[in-house]
Design an enzyme around this catalytic site. Structure first.
Site, PDB file in Angstrom:
ATOM      1  N   ASP A  67       0.756  -1.254  -0.178  1.00  0.00           N
ATOM      2  CA  ASP A  67       0.119   0.370   0.037  1.00  0.00           C
ATOM      3  C   ASP A  67       0.690   1.505   0.379  1.00  0.00           C
ATOM      4  O   ASP A  67       2.189   1.606   0.234  1.00  0.00           O
ATOM      5  CB  ASP A  67      -0.906  -0.060   1.102  1.00  0.00           C
ATOM      6  N   ASP A 136      -7.853  -2.628  13.935  1.00  0.00           N
ATOM      7  CA  ASP A 136      -9.091  -3.283  13.461  1.00  0.00           C
ATOM      8  C   ASP A 136      -9.032  -4.100  13.204  1.00  0.00           C
ATOM      9  O   ASP A 136      -9.865  -4.738  12.290  1.00  0.00           O
ATOM     10  CB  ASP A 136      -9.374  -2.009  13.328  1.00  0.00           C
ATOM     11  N   HIS A 138      -7.212  -4.546  10.430  1.00  0.00           N
ATOM     12  CA  HIS A 138      -6.593  -4.513   8.460  1.00  0.00           C
ATOM     13  C   HIS A 138      -5.841  -5.209   8.695  1.00  0.00           C
ATOM     14  O   HIS A 138      -4.959  -5.425   9.444  1.00  0.00           O
ATOM     15  CB  HIS A 138      -6.927  -3.210   8.160  1.00  0.00           C
ATOM     16  N   GLU A 143      -9.742  -1.444   4.924  1.00  0.00           N
ATOM     17  CA  GLU A 143     -10.576  -1.374   6.528  1.00  0.00           C
ATOM     18  C   GLU A 143     -11.433  -2.822   6.501  1.00  0.00           C
ATOM     19  O   GLU A 143     -12.008  -3.464   5.889  1.00  0.00           O
ATOM     20  CB  GLU A 143     -10.721  -0.691   6.633  1.00  0.00           C
TER      21      GLU A 143
HETATM   22  C1  GLP Z   1      -0.288   0.159   8.806  1.00  0.00           C
HETATM   23  C2  GLP Z   1       0.190  -0.418   7.475  1.00  0.00           C
HETATM   24  C3  GLP Z   1      -0.311  -2.023   7.514  1.00  0.00           C
HETATM   25  C4  GLP Z   1       0.389  -2.719   8.962  1.00  0.00           C
HETATM   26  C5  GLP Z   1       0.172  -2.023   9.865  1.00  0.00           C
HETATM   27  C6  GLP Z   1       0.621  -1.863  11.449  1.00  0.00           C
HETATM   28  O1  GLP Z   1      -2.143   0.915   8.785  1.00  0.00           O
HETATM   29  N1  GLP Z   1      -1.218  -0.279   6.148  1.00  0.00           N
HETATM   30  O2  GLP Z   1      -0.290  -2.780   6.933  1.00  0.00           O
HETATM   31  O3  GLP Z   1       1.142  -3.823   8.806  1.00  0.00           O
HETATM   32  O4  GLP Z   1       0.138  -0.272   9.770  1.00  0.00           O
HETATM   33  O5  GLP Z   1       1.242  -1.017  11.262  1.00  0.00           O
HETATM   34  P1  GLP Z   1       2.681  -1.047  12.892  1.00  0.00           P
HETATM   35  O6  GLP Z   1       3.593  -2.593  11.801  1.00  0.00           O
HETATM   36  O7  GLP Z   1       3.028  -0.127  13.062  1.00  0.00           O
HETATM   37  O8  GLP Z   1       1.591  -1.947  14.084  1.00  0.00           O
END
Ligand code: GLP
Length: 259
Positions: A67, A136, A138, A143
């Site tokens: 993404d 959440d 995702h 989402e």
């Molecule tokens: C973002 C990314 C996800 C990632 C998530 C968790 O929103 N789009 O791909 O897995 O955050 O992030 P973190 O690893 O910093 O908790």
């Protein structure tokens, strides 16, 4: 589904890095799906170390990122382009032309997303998809409410994600881009193998729902329950709400003993 519980996130990174090292050695033109966020930073560090110290060769590897935010420049400190350069691409020998990331602009997003999907297909599909998970539930920026059949597309971030990601934008929720381009759940689950990493207490609810909860579009990561080759790499804190954690530990110990 394989659930591997380890004492800390460093151990998760070691396991994930070894899976990728083995795969690159077996298939030099490996197609890797990559994630951003704080969770995979340790993994990238180890892969860089393997490249520099052991000569692990990434020159034929092809990467597709999950993404990217829409509306901030590619060279913005919080863009996923910047993240990938900083933590991985600047330190290994993956050719620029092999590094695919979603675009950061809304213009022509329909054709861009179609082209992204076509590129993945042309490369033979993703061999290993690295994933983190949002509070959440995702994956990527899919989402709650995302269809399990969804493909690469434009998406709006949930309130929970805006709040979680504000920390990277000076704690100002209004500074977090509201939209992104993300691979869809269908795109992700087409990968031959998925490696989901999660650590910390703030992920325990999402992990419990993902692994032991009912399959639902309201917890997008539950789509992985139907994947034939998914490995959940989680630390004790993120595993702390799993009912069957002793069973997962025993299963993993037996696997190591008999493999
Ligand atoms: C973002 C990314 C996800 C990632 C998530 C968790 O929103 N789009 O791909 O897995 O955050 O992030 P973190 O690893 O910093 O908790």
């Amino acid at each position: 589904m394989e659930v591997i519980i380890q004492p800390n996130s460093q151990k998760l990174s070691v396991i994930a890095a070894n899976v990728i090292r083995k795969a690159v050695i077996r298939k030099p033109n490996l197609v890797l799906g990559l994630a951003t966020g704080s969770t995979p930073i340790g993994l990238y560090k180890l892969l860089v170390q393997m490249h520099k110290e052991e000569g692990v060769d990434f020159s034929k590897v092809i990467t597709f990122n999950l993404d990217e935010y829409i509306g901030i420049p590619k060279d913005h400190p919080q863009s996923y382009h910047t993240f990938m350069n900083k933590h991985f691409f600047n330190h290994v020998n993956i050719p620029k032309k092999n590094q695919y990331l979603p675009q950061n602009i809304v213009e022509n997003h329909v054709s861009f997303c179609q082209e992204y999907e076509d590129s993945i297909r042309r490369c033979g599909g993703i061999d290993i998809q690295v994933l983190g998970i949002g509070k959440d539930g995702h994956i990527g920026f899919n989402e709650p409410g995302s269809s399990f059949a969804s493909r690469t597309r434009i998406a709006t971030l949930s309130k929970s994600t805006l709040e979680a990601n504000a920390v990277h934008f000076g704690d100002d929720i209004n500074a977090v881009p509201e939209m992104a381009i993300t691979m869809g759940i269908g795109t992700i689950t087409d990968a031959k193998q998925c490696l989901l990493l999660a650590s910390g207490l703030n992920k325990k609810d999402a992990i419990a729902k993902t692994i032991e909860g009912p399959i639902s579009a309201m917890v997008p990561a539950t789509a992985l329950q139907m994947h034939p080759d998914v490995v959940f790499l989680i630390d004790e804190a993120a595993a702390s709400s799993l009912k069957e954690r002793e069973y997962y530990k025993r299963s993993y110990e037996n696997k190591i003993k008999y493999s």
